[in-house]
Design a protein around this motif. Structure first.
Motif, PDB file in Angstrom:
ATOM      1  N   UNK A 136       0.845  -1.215   0.091  1.00  0.00           N
ATOM      2  CA  UNK A 136      -0.081  -0.051  -0.044  1.00  0.00           C
ATOM      3  C   UNK A 136       0.860   1.227   0.044  1.00  0.00           C
ATOM      4  N   UNK A 137       0.797   1.862  -1.238  1.00  0.00           N
ATOM      5  CA  UNK A 137       1.789   2.870  -1.440  1.00  0.00           C
ATOM      6  C   UNK A 137       1.158   4.293  -1.636  1.00  0.00           C
ATOM      7  N   UNK A 138      -0.295   4.155  -1.277  1.00  0.00           N
ATOM      8  CA  UNK A 138      -1.104   5.221  -1.537  1.00  0.00           C
ATOM      9  C   UNK A 138      -0.705   6.506  -0.858  1.00  0.00           C
ATOM     10  N   UNK A 139      -0.553   7.797  -1.717  1.00  0.00           N
ATOM     11  CA  UNK A 139       0.029   9.046  -1.086  1.00  0.00           C
ATOM     12  C   UNK A 139       1.415   9.056  -0.622  1.00  0.00           C
ATOM     13  N   UNK A 147      -4.884   1.355 -10.110  1.00  0.00           N
ATOM     14  CA  UNK A 147      -5.482   2.425  -9.584  1.00  0.00           C
ATOM     15  C   UNK A 147      -4.334   3.603  -9.494  1.00  0.00           C
ATOM     16  N   UNK A 148      -4.203   4.653 -10.510  1.00  0.00           N
ATOM     17  CA  UNK A 148      -2.954   5.466 -10.126  1.00  0.00           C
ATOM     18  C   UNK A 148      -3.787   6.867 -10.172  1.00  0.00           C
ATOM     19  N   UNK A 156      -6.321   3.455 -13.998  1.00  0.00           N
ATOM     20  CA  UNK A 156      -6.963   4.638 -13.896  1.00  0.00           C
ATOM     21  C   UNK A 156      -5.982   5.510 -13.603  1.00  0.00           C
ATOM     22  N   UNK A 157      -6.105   6.765 -14.378  1.00  0.00           N
ATOM     23  CA  UNK A 157      -5.430   7.878 -14.175  1.00  0.00           C
ATOM     24  C   UNK A 157      -5.979   9.268 -14.142  1.00  0.00           C
ATOM     25  N   UNK A 158      -7.378   9.048 -13.475  1.00  0.00           N
ATOM     26  CA  UNK A 158      -7.931  10.459 -13.275  1.00  0.00           C
ATOM     27  C   UNK A 158      -7.309  11.264 -12.491  1.00  0.00           C
TER      28      UNK A 158
END
Length: 170
Positions: free
Chosen positions: A73-76, A113-114, A133-135
């Motif tokens: 988990x590397x979110x943020x 999910x990017x 996902x690059x939104x």
């Protein structure tokens, strides 16, 4: 930094720990809980970070060569100038991460999910991105030439200075 060779850390809780410049080569760091921890400039080469929680961690300039990060988990997280080339990143959570001037060249990010990722000046050559996902991602000054960008959402993405020569966008 500290040298933690032969220290058992798998599953450890290292939330907001200061490990900048630490030698963590070939360490078993599976499933560590290190949200918000500082690994800036740390040597994590060959380390096993499978399933690690590194939400919001600072890994700027860390050496992740040969490390396993599948399912992390590397979110943020801050991964500026990190080399993640040639990796299987399909189960790795990267939404909102900063990967400025990083390399994810030849990596497999299919379906990833990017969203909100900052890839300014990143090397993503030969990356497999179908269905990603690059939104709201920042892709400023990124060379997307000859990549297959089919089935990708770029809603609200920043393409300032991006090269799209021979790119499949259908």
């Amino acid at each position: 930094g500290a040298v933690l060779s032969n220290t058992k850390l798998s599953g450890s809780r290292l939330v907001r720990a200061g490990l900048s410049g630490t030698d963590l080569r070939k360490m078993d760091l599976t499933a560590i809980k290190a949200s918000g921890a500082w690994f800036e400039g740390a040597d994590l080469s060959g380390a096993d970070l499978t399933g690690a929680s590194l939400y919001g961690a600072n890994l700027v300039d860390a050496d992740l060569s040969g490390s396993a990060i599948k399912g992390a988990d590397l979110r943020g997280a801050h991964l500026d100038r990190v080399d993640l080339s040639g990796r299987d990143l399909r189960d790795t959570l990267l939404a909102g991460a900063s990967l400025q001037s990083a390399s994810i060249a030849d990596s497999d990010l299919r379906g990833a999910d990017l969203s909100g990722v900052n890839l300014t000046n990143a090397d993503i050559s030969d990356a497999r991105l179908t269905g990603a996902e690059f939104s709201h991602a920042t892709l400023a000054s990124v060379d997307l030439s000859s990549l297959d960008l089919s089935e990708i959402s770029f809603a609200g993405a920043d393409f300032s200075g991006t090269t799209l020569t021979n790119t499949n966008l259908s």
